[in-house]
Design a protein around this motif. Structure first.
Motif, mmCIF file in Angstrom:
data_model
loop_
_atom_site.group_PDB
_atom_site.id
_atom_site.type_symbol
_atom_site.label_atom_id
_atom_site.label_comp_id
_atom_site.label_asym_id
_atom_site.label_seq_id
_atom_site.Cartn_x
_atom_site.Cartn_y
_atom_site.Cartn_z
ATOM 1 N N ASN A 5 1.283 -2.222 4.814
ATOM 2 C CA ASN A 5 1.247 -0.769 4.930
ATOM 3 C C ASN A 5 2.143 -0.381 6.086
ATOM 4 O O ASN A 5 2.260 -1.117 7.056
ATOM 5 C CB ASN A 5 -0.172 -0.258 5.156
ATOM 6 C CG ASN A 5 -0.314 1.199 4.767
ATOM 7 O OD1 ASN A 5 0.637 1.962 4.816
ATOM 8 N ND2 ASN A 5 -1.509 1.580 4.369
ATOM 9 N N GLU B 296 0.808 -1.218 0.000
ATOM 10 C CA GLU B 296 0.000 0.000 0.000
ATOM 11 C C GLU B 296 0.843 1.271 0.000
ATOM 12 O O GLU B 296 0.315 2.346 -0.277
ATOM 13 C CB GLU B 296 -0.990 -0.024 1.168
ATOM 14 C CG GLU B 296 -2.043 -1.096 0.978
ATOM 15 C CD GLU B 296 -3.103 -1.116 2.047
ATOM 16 O OE1 GLU B 296 -2.929 -0.490 3.112
ATOM 17 O OE2 GLU B 296 -4.134 -1.782 1.828
ATOM 18 N N ARG C 50 -0.831 -8.127 1.991
ATOM 19 C CA ARG C 50 -1.083 -6.690 2.083
ATOM 20 C C ARG C 50 -0.125 -6.110 3.100
ATOM 21 O O ARG C 50 0.117 -6.700 4.146
ATOM 22 C CB ARG C 50 -2.536 -6.424 2.488
ATOM 23 C CG ARG C 50 -2.906 -4.962 2.438
ATOM 24 C CD ARG C 50 -4.417 -4.752 2.351
ATOM 25 N NE ARG C 50 -4.985 -5.234 1.105
ATOM 26 C CZ ARG C 50 -4.962 -4.568 -0.059
ATOM 27 N NH1 ARG C 50 -4.427 -3.384 -0.139
ATOM 28 N NH2 ARG C 50 -5.508 -5.077 -1.133
#
Length: 139
Positions: free
Chosen positions: A122, A37, A120
């Motif tokens: 971040n 991200e 994912r």
């Protein structure tokens, strides 16, 4: 996978992949359809290549980079990592051209794990703390 296995994966991500620069582990640790991200934005879609580029930029701008996990909290497929980065600033970081100065920064990352791989990622770094170390006269 168990919570402990997910935590172990995140430890490997920072120690072996980031610090040891073992790019050969990227396919083992990160899914092909994973979303970094930092590159694609929150909720965006991406590929493993976004991770490769993120690492390439990090390694080219921070010499002798060392990422150390200081704490991990996990639930289900989610792992939150509180980690420290250390290195020598040799290229642009947060808009500051390379200075040759050593620095230490802290970050909090959120990693989602599926089938033993990161899907994912971040990160929320302490940008101000790092910039202050790189430009002490300006702040």
């Amino acid at each position: 996978m168990s919570i402990e296995a997910n935590k172990a994966l995140v430890e490997r991500y920072y120690h072996e992949l980031v610090s040891e620069q073992r790019i050969d582990l990227l396919e083992e640790l990160v899914a092909e359809d994973a979303a970094d991200e930092t590159a694609v934005g929150p909720g965006g879609t991406g590929t493993r290549e976004d991770f490769r580029e993120h690492l390439r930029v990090l390694w080219s701008t921070v010499k002798d980079v060392k990422a150390t996990v200081e704490d991990l909290v996990a639930e289900g497929d989610l792992v939150i990592a509180y980690w420290r980065i250390e290195g020598v600033h040799v290229g642009p970081v947060f808009g500051v051209p390379g200075t040759g100065r050593s620095f230490t920064g802290h970050s909090i990352s959120r990693l989602t794990i599926r089938d033993g791989k990161v899907v994912r990622y971040n990160v929320l770094p302490d940008r101000l703390g790092i910039i202050r170390q790189l430009t002490p006269a300006a702040v």
